[in-house]
Design a protein around this motif. Structure first.
Motif, mmCIF file in Angstrom:
data_model
loop_
_atom_site.group_PDB
_atom_site.id
_atom_site.type_symbol
_atom_site.label_atom_id
_atom_site.label_comp_id
_atom_site.label_asym_id
_atom_site.label_seq_id
_atom_site.Cartn_x
_atom_site.Cartn_y
_atom_site.Cartn_z
ATOM 1 N N LYS A 74 34.315 41.710 37.144
ATOM 2 C CA LYS A 74 35.671 41.470 37.641
ATOM 3 C C LYS A 74 35.626 40.600 38.896
ATOM 4 N N TRP A 75 34.700 40.905 39.805
ATOM 5 C CA TRP A 75 34.571 40.099 41.020
ATOM 6 C C TRP A 75 34.098 38.689 40.708
ATOM 7 N N ARG A 76 33.204 38.554 39.730
ATOM 8 C CA ARG A 76 32.652 37.243 39.403
ATOM 9 C C ARG A 76 33.658 36.370 38.653
ATOM 10 N N TYR A 77 34.362 36.951 37.694
ATOM 11 C CA TYR A 77 35.233 36.148 36.816
ATOM 12 C C TYR A 77 36.731 36.371 37.052
ATOM 13 N N GLY A 78 37.091 37.307 37.917
ATOM 14 C CA GLY A 78 38.494 37.538 38.190
ATOM 15 C C GLY A 78 39.129 38.567 37.286
ATOM 16 N N GLU A 79 38.436 38.969 36.242
ATOM 17 C CA GLU A 79 38.931 40.025 35.341
ATOM 18 C C GLU A 79 37.749 40.547 34.553
ATOM 19 N N SER A 80 37.904 41.735 34.056
ATOM 20 C CA SER A 80 36.844 42.329 33.238
ATOM 21 C C SER A 80 36.994 41.856 31.814
ATOM 22 N N ARG A 81 35.914 41.381 31.245
ATOM 23 C CA ARG A 81 35.962 40.876 29.867
ATOM 24 C C ARG A 81 35.880 42.005 28.857
#
Length: 85
Positions: A74-81
């Motif tokens: 979430k921190w890396r991509y802005g949302e959880s995949r």
């Protein structure tokens, strides 16, 4: 302010092993108090065993590890995949 603060030496310690079971060196995450705030460490197997005993660690279970991975994503991509993506 926390009405019942824990002393630092009473905080739980967590370990998440990242290396293969038969590896000479154990690669692992180590956290104190909060399993999602950790450092990455490497120790020879015997030293790792002593480290765990002296720190009375709790090994992270799969549920804890998944939650930490999802939060990092979430921190890396802005949302959880999520696991299906």
């Amino acid at each position: 302010m926390n009405p019942n603060p824990q002393r630092f030496d009473q905080l739980p310690r967590y370990v998440r092993v990242r290396s293969e079971p038969d590896a000479t060196f154990v690669e692992f995450d180590f956290a104190i108090g909060y399993p999602d705030l950790f450092v990455e460490l490497v120790l020879p197997r015997e030293a790792f065993t002593r480290f765990c005993e002296r720190n009375r660690v709790r090994h992270m279970d799969a549920r804890m590890a998944e939650a930490i991975d999802a939060d990092m994503e979430k921190w890396r991509y802005g949302e959880s995949r999520g696991p299906a993506d």
